[in-house]
Design a protein around this motif. Structure first.
Motif, PDB file in Angstrom:
ATOM      1  N   SER A  15       0.839  -1.201   0.017  1.00  0.00           N
ATOM      2  CA  SER A  15      -0.075  -0.184  -0.080  1.00  0.00           C
ATOM      3  C   SER A  15       0.823   1.193  -0.022  1.00  0.00           C
ATOM      4  N   LEU A  16       0.303   2.463   0.073  1.00  0.00           N
ATOM      5  CA  LEU A  16       1.014   3.653   0.017  1.00  0.00           C
ATOM      6  C   LEU A  16       0.354   4.455   1.095  1.00  0.00           C
ATOM      7  N   ILE A  41       2.807   2.512 -10.443  1.00  0.00           N
ATOM      8  CA  ILE A  41       2.748   1.748  -8.984  1.00  0.00           C
ATOM      9  C   ILE A  41       1.600   0.851  -8.817  1.00  0.00           C
ATOM     10  N   LEU A  42       1.957  -0.371  -8.653  1.00  0.00           N
ATOM     11  CA  LEU A  42       0.843  -1.399  -8.238  1.00  0.00           C
ATOM     12  C   LEU A  42       0.639  -1.575  -6.532  1.00  0.00           C
ATOM     13  N   THR A  43      -0.285  -1.623  -6.169  1.00  0.00           N
ATOM     14  CA  THR A  43      -0.648  -1.793  -4.695  1.00  0.00           C
ATOM     15  C   THR A  43      -1.802  -2.882  -4.676  1.00  0.00           C
ATOM     16  N   PHE A  44      -1.949  -3.526  -3.411  1.00  0.00           N
ATOM     17  CA  PHE A  44      -3.098  -4.438  -3.131  1.00  0.00           C
ATOM     18  C   PHE A  44      -4.188  -3.637  -2.578  1.00  0.00           C
ATOM     19  N   GLN A  45      -4.069  -2.260  -2.329  1.00  0.00           N
ATOM     20  CA  GLN A  45      -5.046  -1.340  -1.479  1.00  0.00           C
ATOM     21  C   GLN A  45      -6.213  -1.168  -2.654  1.00  0.00           C
ATOM     22  N   THR A  46      -7.489  -0.528  -1.943  1.00  0.00           N
ATOM     23  CA  THR A  46      -8.498  -0.375  -2.799  1.00  0.00           C
ATOM     24  C   THR A  46      -8.302   0.972  -3.327  1.00  0.00           C
ATOM     25  N   ASN A  47      -9.300   1.438  -4.195  1.00  0.00           N
ATOM     26  CA  ASN A  47      -9.503   2.638  -4.913  1.00  0.00           C
ATOM     27  C   ASN A  47      -9.479   3.978  -3.982  1.00  0.00           C
ATOM     28  N   ASP A  48     -10.373   3.410  -2.664  1.00  0.00           N
ATOM     29  CA  ASP A  48     -10.818   4.729  -1.604  1.00  0.00           C
ATOM     30  C   ASP A  48      -9.942   4.631  -0.668  1.00  0.00           C
ATOM     31  N   GLU A  49      -8.770   3.993  -0.620  1.00  0.00           N
ATOM     32  CA  GLU A  49      -7.883   3.969   0.413  1.00  0.00           C
ATOM     33  C   GLU A  49      -7.037   5.163   0.529  1.00  0.00           C
ATOM     34  N   ILE A  50      -6.778   5.876   1.700  1.00  0.00           N
ATOM     35  CA  ILE A  50      -6.144   6.932   1.511  1.00  0.00           C
ATOM     36  C   ILE A  50      -4.672   6.720   1.243  1.00  0.00           C
ATOM     37  N   ILE A  51      -3.981   7.464   0.380  1.00  0.00           N
ATOM     38  CA  ILE A  51      -2.530   7.354  -0.096  1.00  0.00           C
ATOM     39  C   ILE A  51      -1.949   8.519   0.764  1.00  0.00           C
ATOM     40  N   GLY A  52      -0.734   8.052   1.491  1.00  0.00           N
ATOM     41  CA  GLY A  52      -0.133   9.022   2.528  1.00  0.00           C
ATOM     42  C   GLY A  52       0.884   9.901   1.855  1.00  0.00           C
ATOM     43  N   TYR A  53       1.231   9.859   0.539  1.00  0.00           N
ATOM     44  CA  TYR A  53       2.490  10.703  -0.054  1.00  0.00           C
ATOM     45  C   TYR A  53       1.600  11.188  -1.258  1.00  0.00           C
ATOM     46  N   GLU A  54       2.288  12.383  -1.637  1.00  0.00           N
ATOM     47  CA  GLU A  54       2.036  12.945  -3.062  1.00  0.00           C
ATOM     48  C   GLU A  54       2.786  12.224  -4.079  1.00  0.00           C
ATOM     49  N   LEU A  55       2.047  12.111  -5.420  1.00  0.00           N
ATOM     50  CA  LEU A  55       2.794  11.387  -6.260  1.00  0.00           C
ATOM     51  C   LEU A  55       2.742  12.532  -7.534  1.00  0.00           C
TER      52      LEU A  55
END
Length: 375
Positions: A15-16, A41-55
């Motif tokens: 996740s991020l 970037i591939l993660t196993f989290q869902t679309n609505d989970e919060i990303i902790g960092y700016e990309l």
């Protein structure tokens, strides 16, 4: 970067959300995208989970929504087979030049999912694998599946030696990057001196040891307070420890801070009491901000970062008496604190994001080139 041919880089991480490995992953991906590479970037989290960092704009994010609890061996196998097949399908669609993965279980999935796809895999352990307990199945798979990866990246020489001894692999050593601090240490706005610590509330981080050490000397230092920023499964236990020691007025656990660099700049001493580590970002940030630091000789990168005492105090891991004694010396002696604070930023020379990103690109380029030759 100008002479480097642009690459298509896929990066796999669980996740991020906020965390050390996640922060490094986001920073590296931003550096690579800015340098002209294409990053997915591939993660196993869902679309609505919060990303902790700016990309950076242009980075493609693929949340595969495959994080599921495994309450039995059968469920564990089922969940991981689903992850492998879904990841493999996505990798075929992206067709990257290289695949990078962080953390043991994700590394194993990345290697298996990319089998036969002509994609070199670069994996990375983000904590000392000899000290960090993982599921026994992951221990076994790591031993037999890691050699299929093109390159294993670790953060310290200490971990590289462990990898050579236990996995019979040659690891590349690349430290974590640290940015120029937004804030430098500043004068107090209140009368109390401050000790600070930062990290996830787990046994690994050793905050229980720090609280006990501070408890042993707090009566001698009524004008000092300890603040530990973070959250995690040990929060209730740490809060109970503070309460039972009658330290509620001088020990604070405020949770995570969105401005940790600013919090560090208002402290006098930074303590990293971990039982084991990778390459702690919070310690790097404290050194960059010009703070007198105390760390342990635990497995991992703390002593290596502090150059075994040159840039900060290094004490025996899990030795509460030595931690209390060192704290007392540093809290009493402002001149000594200033001496270490003055040279602290020198410890992070060579760890700029640009330098670290280039080291990674060199590894990725080498993997791509050697894979092309082989094929």
């Amino acid at each position: 970067y100008s002479h480097i041919k642009p690459m298509k880089i896929a990066f796999l991480i669980s996740s991020l959300s906020k965390g050390g490995a996640e922060g490094v992953a986001a920073g590296l991906c931003n550096s690579w995208q800015t340098a002209g590479h294409t990053v997915d970037i591939l993660t196993f989290q869902t679309n609505d989970e919060i990303i902790g960092y700016e990309l950076c704009e242009g980075i493609n994010l693929h949340p595969l929504a495959l994080m599921k609890e495994s309450h039995s061996v059968l469920k564990f196998l089922q969940n991981n087979i689903i992850k492998i097949f879904n990841l493999r399908r996505r990798l075929k669609a992206i067709a990257p030049d290289v695949l990078v993965a962080f953390v043991t279980d994700i590394n194993i999935i990345a290697i298996i999912a990319s089998c036969g796809l002509s994609i070199p895999v670069i994996i990375s352990e983000r904590v000392h694998p000899g000290a960090h307990k993982v599921e026994s199945i992951h221990n076994l798979l790591r031993k037999y599946i890691y050699p299929w990866a093109h390159t294993l990246v670790v953060q310290t020489q200490d971990i590289a030696v462990w990898v050579k001894t236990n996995l019979n692999m040659q690891a590349e050593v690349v430290a974590n990057p640290v940015r120029e601090p937004k804030f430098r240490r500043q004068a107090h706005v209140d009368s109390r001196n401050k000790i600070i610590a930062v990290g996830r509330f787990t046994r690994q981080k050793g905050f229980d040891l720090l609280i006990e050490a501070f408890s042993n000397i707090s009566n001698n230092f009524p004008d000092w307070e300890l603040t530990i920023f973070g959250n995690g499964p040990e929060r209730a236990s740490l809060e109970r420890q503070v309460r039972l020691a009658n330290l509620s007025e001088s020990v604070h656990l405020p949770g995570q801070s969105l401005e940790i660099a600013k919090e560090i700049s208002m402290a006098d001493i930074y303590v990293h009491p971990a039982r084991y580590e990778g390459f702690p970002n919070s310690l790097l940030e404290a050194l960059a901000g010009g703070l007198c630091c105390i760390g342990t000789d635990s497995p991992g990168g703390v002593a290596e970062i502090l150059k075994n005492g040159e840039f900060g105090f290094v004490i025996e891991s899990e030795n509460i008496d030595e931690l209390a004694k060192t704290l007392s010396i540093v809290m009493t002696n402002e001149t000594l604190r200033e001496q270490y604070a003055h040279k602290a930023p020198l410890a992070i020379n060579g760890f700029t994001p640009e330098i670290i990103a280039r080291k990674w690109i060199s590894i990725l380029e080498n993997a791509q080139n050697s894979f092309d030759v082989k094929n």
